[in-house]
Design an enzyme around this catalytic site. Structure first.
Site, short mmCIF file in Angstrom:
data_model
loop_
_atom_site.label_atom_id
_atom_site.label_comp_id
_atom_site.label_asym_id
_atom_site.label_seq_id
_atom_site.Cartn_x
_atom_site.Cartn_y
_atom_site.Cartn_z
N HIS A 324 79.04 -9.42 -71.79
CA HIS A 324 80.40 -9.61 -72.31
C HIS A 324 80.99 -10.95 -71.83
O HIS A 324 81.40 -11.79 -72.64
CB HIS A 324 81.30 -8.46 -71.84
CG HIS A 324 82.72 -8.55 -72.28
ND1 HIS A 324 83.23 -7.85 -73.35
CD2 HIS A 324 83.76 -9.28 -71.80
CE1 HIS A 324 84.51 -8.13 -73.50
NE2 HIS A 324 84.86 -9.00 -72.57
N GLU A 325 80.99 -11.15 -70.52
CA GLU A 325 81.55 -12.39 -69.99
C GLU A 325 80.70 -13.58 -70.41
O GLU A 325 81.22 -14.67 -70.65
CB GLU A 325 81.68 -12.33 -68.46
CG GLU A 325 82.49 -11.15 -67.90
CD GLU A 325 83.90 -11.01 -68.46
OE1 GLU A 325 84.47 -12.02 -68.92
OE2 GLU A 325 84.44 -9.88 -68.44
N HIS A 328 81.94 -14.74 -73.69
CA HIS A 328 83.11 -15.61 -73.50
C HIS A 328 82.68 -16.99 -73.02
O HIS A 328 83.17 -18.02 -73.47
CB HIS A 328 84.03 -15.01 -72.42
CG HIS A 328 84.90 -13.87 -72.89
ND1 HIS A 328 85.75 -13.96 -73.96
CD2 HIS A 328 85.08 -12.62 -72.37
CE1 HIS A 328 86.42 -12.82 -74.10
NE2 HIS A 328 86.02 -11.98 -73.16
N GLU A 354 87.67 -12.69 -77.81
CA GLU A 354 87.16 -11.34 -77.62
C GLU A 354 86.08 -11.02 -78.66
O GLU A 354 85.15 -10.25 -78.37
CB GLU A 354 88.32 -10.34 -77.70
CG GLU A 354 88.02 -8.98 -77.12
CD GLU A 354 87.87 -8.95 -75.58
OE1 GLU A 354 88.15 -9.99 -74.92
OE2 GLU A 354 87.48 -7.91 -75.05
#
Lengths: 559, 559
Positions: A324-325, A328, A354
Site C-alpha cells: 500500500h505505502e 503511494h 489513494e
C-alpha cells in the site's frame, strides 16, 4: 499542494489535507528580482504593481512576475520540506521528551510558511499572472494552485483561525482520552466547538451559493461534491450492501487462521523488503523505516519514504502495508523533475493518491496473478507456517471479507461501507445541523444498516477515528473515491497492457512505467478528474468498482 | 552560536565553526510586537528607531526591543534546527541520490537564516540594546553574541562572500580527488585561492591592528590568539616532544594485539549502548545512530544525538567514540532550559566542547578507575577475545602511544603534536605568506620534528584533513586547547570530588551533575575563559595538561 498536504495527514496517521498553518505573524515578503539575489521592493520603472502587456510572445514582465512568484514558491516548498522532515523524524525516531521544544521550531517554520504565502505581494503577483497566456502548463498549474491555496487560507479571519488552531491543538488529546475511556460525553463539547468552527469556515469557503458540506468536500477532492458522492454511495448501497450480506452468510467458507500463526519479525522484514523491490519502490530514492502507523512521505521525487509496522502473529498486515505505502511511494517517485519541488509537486489529490496505493494493495496485491510467481518464495521463508497452505487457500485467506467495526482493519469489500457511514454522518452534521450529542446513536444505526454490525461501545464506534478531532470533515470520502478510481484505472490497464503476463513475469517496470506516463508524472499539475478522463476516456464511473467487487467476491465465495 | 556551529562542523566530519551561510537575497525582516503577533513596522509613538531612556527599573522600551530581537533570534534558531536536522538526516539516513534536490531546500533555508540575521532592523535593535543595563545575564549574552555574529558575517562584502562560497562548494571535491590520487598539485591552485580569500577576510575581521591569523583564531576560541598559543605549544614542544621520544623507544613494551581480534558488531553495539547509559547519556533525550564518521548534534537540551561507527576487528574504536561523543552529548543535554534554544544555546566554544568529550574519552575513559568496575562485563561479553586479558594489560593496550601520520587515528599523547604541525603551518601561511606550493615539504618537516615520522605521500600528509579545503583556518588549535582545558578541569574535579570513589561506583550522576553546574548549564552564555577561571580559580594553565600526560605515561611506560 497535494504532496505536502499528504505528508501532513499521513504523518499524523490520519487524513488531514488542508494545510492550515498557524499564523502568528504575517510578514510582508520582500520582492526578489528574477535572479533571486537582490531586493526589489518596487519595480525598476517605478511602478509598484504590474501590468499585463499585450505584446506577442512571452511577455517579459510575465516572465519576471512568474520568476518572482517562483521565489516565494521555492521558499514555501523548502519550508514544507523541512516541516515534513520534522514530521518524519518525530514519527520514526525522535524521543517523546523532545517534542515540546521541537514544536517551537515547527511553529516558527509554520508561521514563516504562512507569511510567505499570505501577503500582499504574492496576491499581487497571482493577480498579475491570473490571465497570463504564455505560461507553461506547469506554471499555469502552479499559479492556479497557489491562488486557490491563498484563497482557502485567507477567507478565514486570522483571529478565528488562531482560536480554532488552539482548540484543535487541545482536541486530539481530549479525543484520545475519551476513546481510551469510552466516554463520548467528554469529547462531545469539544467536537461541538470544532463543528461550529468548521461550519463557519465552510461558509467562508463556499463559492456562490455552494453548500457547506460541498465546500468542505471541495478541499479534498475537487469536483466531487454531494451530487457525485450521493450517486457513488447510492450505487454502493444498492450493490455492495447486499453483496456483503451474501458473503456474510458464507462466513465460514474461508479459513484464515494460518495468517495468524507466529511469523518472526526479522523474516517479515526481509520479505517486505523483497516486496518493496518487487513492485518497483526504488531503494536508491526511497527509504523504509518503522513507525507506530505505516505512512508515506515524499520530499521530492528523489526522496520518498515509507514506514511499516510488524505484528509477530499476523503475516498479512506488514505485507499489505508495504504494498500500500509502496503504491503511494511509486506515485511520488514518478513525478517528473519539472513538477517535483514545485507547488504542484505532490499527487493530484487525496483520492488519486489513494487510488494508487489501493491499486497496488488490493487490485494487484490481493490477486492470484500477483502471488503466483512469488508465493513459493513466501512458503520457503515460512515452511512451518505456510508449507501446508496452497496458493489458492492463501489467496482466499487474504481476501476473506467480513463486516467489522473498525475502519482501519476493514477488508477490501467492506472498507467503503465504513466510509459511507462517515459520509452520511458528516452530511447530516453540515446540512441538517444534526445534534452532536446524538451522533453515537446515528453512527451505530448506520453501521447496522450498511454493515450489519453494531458497536457495543463508542470506543469501537464513533470514537475510533482521529479525523474529526482534528477538524478534518469532508476528508473520508476521498478514501472511497480512491478505491473506485483504482478500479476504473485498472480496467483501462487491462485494455492497454497484458496484465496477466506482466504479473506472471513480475514485470513492474512496465506497470509502473504505464502509471507513470498516465498519472504519476503530472503530480498535481492536472486535476484527478482530468487524469482519469484522459486515461480512461470517460468521466468517473463507479460501475467499474462495483463490478470489480462483485466479480471478485462471487468467484471467491462461489456466489 | 557554538552549538549550531558545532553541529555544522560535526556534520561534515570536520571542524567548521564559523557559520557563513550563503546569502543570495537579503530580505528586510518585519518587526514584530512583543506578542509576536502583529506587524509593527514603525513604533507606536511614530519613532522609527529606538531611544534608551534613563528611567529606573526595567525600561519598557528595552523590554520591547529585546522581545523584538528575540523574534529574530527564535527564527534563526528554528532555521538552524531545521538545517541541523537535514544534516543529521543526510549523514545517517538519506540516500545519496536525494542530496542534489535536498540541497536546494537547504540553500533556501540558509539564505533565509542569513537574511533574518543580517538586516537593518536587527542591527538597529542590537545597537539599541548595546548598552542596556537591565538585561538578564543570558539576554546580555544573546545580544553580544548576535552582535558579534552579525559583525563577522557583515564585514565581508556579499559579492566576495558569494564568490568564495562558490569556490568552497567546489573545493572539497577537488581536495577529495587530490587526496585519493595523492596529487597535491591538483589541489594547490584551489587551496591558494581559498587562502587568498581567507587572508582578505581575516583583514576585514581584524580589530584595531589585530594580526590576520589572530583574527582567524578568534572565530573559534576567543582570547586564545598566537600569544597564548605560542606559549601553550611551546610548552608542549618542550615537554611532550621529548616525552614521546622516550615512549617511542619503549614501543614494544605494550602489546595491543588483543584489541584487533574479531569482535562481532552486534555485541559491540550492545556494549556501546551500555557505555552511553553508564556515563549518563540520557536515552530519554538522546539518540544513537550510525554514520560513516561519528559526530554529535544537539538540537536543544531535550534532543541530542550522537552517532557511532563499528569496525569488526577493532574493539576500541567504537567504545571510545561513544564515550567521546557521549561527552559532547552530555554537555548539550546539560544546558539549562533558560539557555537552550537561544542564540547561546550551544557549548561555550569549540575548545570547551572538546574539553568535555576528551575528559570523558581520555582522562576518565582511558583510566584504570573507569574500567575497574566494568571490565568484567566487557570480558563476559567477549570471553574468547578478552578472557585471557587482565585489566592491567587492557588498560595499557588502550593507552599505547605511538607516533603516527594520521591525526584522526592519533592517541592521547601524540594528538596535540599533530595539531601543533597544523598550527605552525597556518601561522606561516598567514603571517609569513609562506608559499602554498611548499606546504607539503613544510608539513613533512614538522612531522619529523615533532613526531619523528615522515609521511611518504601527501595523502597521508598534508592532504589528510578536509579543513583547509573548507576554508577552516584557525580551527585546529581549539582541538588541542580542549585537551588542555580538560586536564585543568579534571584537576579541579579531583579537589572537589572523590573521583576514585565515584568512578569505582560508576557514579556519573554526581560527575555529570558537577560538570553541569560548573560548565554545561551556561551553554555559550559565558565564555570558556571565564568558565575555566570561575571553576578552577585560575586562568588557562597548560601545565595541568603536560603534568597529566607526563605522569600518566611515566607510569604506563615505566619511565
Amino acid at each position: 499542494m497535494a504532496s505536502v498536504d499528504r505528508k501532513r495527514h499521513k504523518m499524523k496517521g490520519h487524513r488531514f489535507i488542508l494545510c492550515r498553518f498557524l499564523s502568528e505573524d504575517i510578514m510582508p515578503g520582500a520582492a526578489l528580482d528574477p535572479s533571486g539575489r537582490k531586493i526589489l521592493l518596487s519595480w525598476p520603472d517605478g511602478r509598484n504593481g504590474c501590468g499585463i502587456t499585450n505584446e506577442k510572445g512571452r511577455d517579459k514582465n510575465m516572465n519576471q512576475y512568474y520568476e518572482e512568484l517562483k521565489s516565494y514558491m521555492d521558499k514555501g516548498v523548502a519550508l514544507m520540506h523541512a516541516m515534513g522532515l520534522f514530521s518524519w523524524d518525530n514519527e520514526t525516531l525522535a524521543r517523546s521528551r523532545s517534542l515540546e521544544k521541537t514544536a517551537k521550531t515547527i511553529g516558527i517554520l509554520s508561521a514563516e510558511y504562512f507569511s510567505n504565502l499570505i501577503n500582499d505581494r504574492v496576491k499581487e503577483l497571482l493577480n498579475c499572472l491570473k490571465d497570463a497566456d504564455d505560461l507553461t502548463e506547469v506554471e499555469r498549474a502552479v499559479v492556479d494552485k497557489m491562488t486557490e491555496d491563498v484563497r482557502q487560507l485567507e477567507v478565514i479571519p486570522p483571529e478565528e483561525y488562531q482560536a480554532y488552531s488552539e482548540l484543535v491543538s487541545r482536541s486530539t488529546s481530549v479525543w484520545a482520552k475519551a476513546r481510551e475511556e469510552n466516554d463520548f460525553a467528554s469529547f462531545c463539547p469539544v467536537l461541538k466547538e470544532i463543528i461550529a468552527y468548521q461550519k463557519k469556515f465552510a461558509g467562508y469557503m463556499a463559492k456562490d451559493g455552494q453548500k457547506k458540506y460541498d465546500a468542505l468536500l471541495d478541499q479534498y477532492e475537487k469536483g466531487f461534491g454531494m451530487e457525485q458522492l450521493d450517486a457513488f454511495f447510492g450505487q454502493l448501497k444498492k450493490e455492495i450492501v447486499p453483496l456483503l450480506k451474501q458473503v456474510s452468510q458464507k462466513n465460514d467458507a474461508i479459513d484464515k487462521s494460518m495468517i495468524y500463526r507466529t511469523y518472526p519479525v526479522d523474516k517479515q522484514k526481509e520479505f517486505c523488503q523483497f516486496l518493496a523491490d518487487y513492485i518497483g519502490f526504488d531503494m536508491e530514492r526511497g527509504i523504509i523505516a518503522e513507525s507506530a502507523h505505516p505512512f508515506t512521505i515524499g520530499f521530492h521525487n528523489d526522496d520518498v519514504r515509507i514506514t511499516n509496522h510488524f505484528l509477530p502473529e499476523n503475516v498479512e498486515s506488514a505485507m499489505f502495508s508495504v504494498i500500500h505505502e509502496g503504491g503511494h511511494g511509486i506515485y511520488e517517485m514518478g513525478v517528473s523533475d519539472e513538477v517535483s519541488q514545485t507547488w504542484v509537486g505532490g499527487g493530484a489529490s487525496c483520492g488519486m493518491h489513494e487510488s494508487q496505493s489501493r491499486l497496488f494493495e488490493n487490485i494487484i496485491g490481493r490477486s492470484r496473478a500477483f502471488w503466483q510467481p512469488i508465493y513459493g518464495k513466501l512458503q520457503e521463508m515460512y515452511p512451518e507456517q505456510l508449507g501446508d497452505v496452497t496458493l489458492d487457500a492463501f489467496y482466499r485467506a487474504i481476501n476473506k471479507a467480513q463486516a467489522s467495526l473498525i475502519r482501519t482493519e476493514a477488508d477490501e469489500l467492506t472498507y467503503c461501507l465504513h466510509i459511507m457511514v462517515r459520509y452520511e454522518a458528516e452530511k447530516k452534521i453540515f446540512e441538517e445541523d444534526y445534534p452532536v450529542e446524538q451522533l453515537p446513536q446515528l453512527w451505530n444505526q448506520l453501521y447496522e444498516e450498511y454493515l450489519g454490525v453494531t458497536p457495543s461501545t463508542d470506543t469501537e464506534g464513533i470514537l475510533q477515528d482521529i479525523h474529526w478531532s482534528q477538524g478534518s470533515f469532508g476528508y473520508f470520502p476521498s478514501y472511497a473515491l480512491g478505491n473506485a478510481f483504482a478500479s476504473q484505472i485498472y480496467h483501462q490497464m487491462e485494455q492497454d497492457l497484458d496484465m496477466p503476463a506482466l504479473l506472471a513475469q513480475g514485470n513492474f517496470k512496465e506497470i509502473d512505467g504505464y502509471l507513470g506516463r498516465h498519472i504519476h508524472q503530472y503530480g498535481a499539475s492536472r486535476p484527478s478528474a482530468r487524469l482519469l478522463k484522459d486515461m480512461t476516456g470517460e468521466d468517473f464511473n463507479p460501475t467499474y468498482y462495483t463490478e470489480y467487487l462483485k466479480k471478485k467476491y462471487a468467484e471467491i465465495y462461489d456466489l
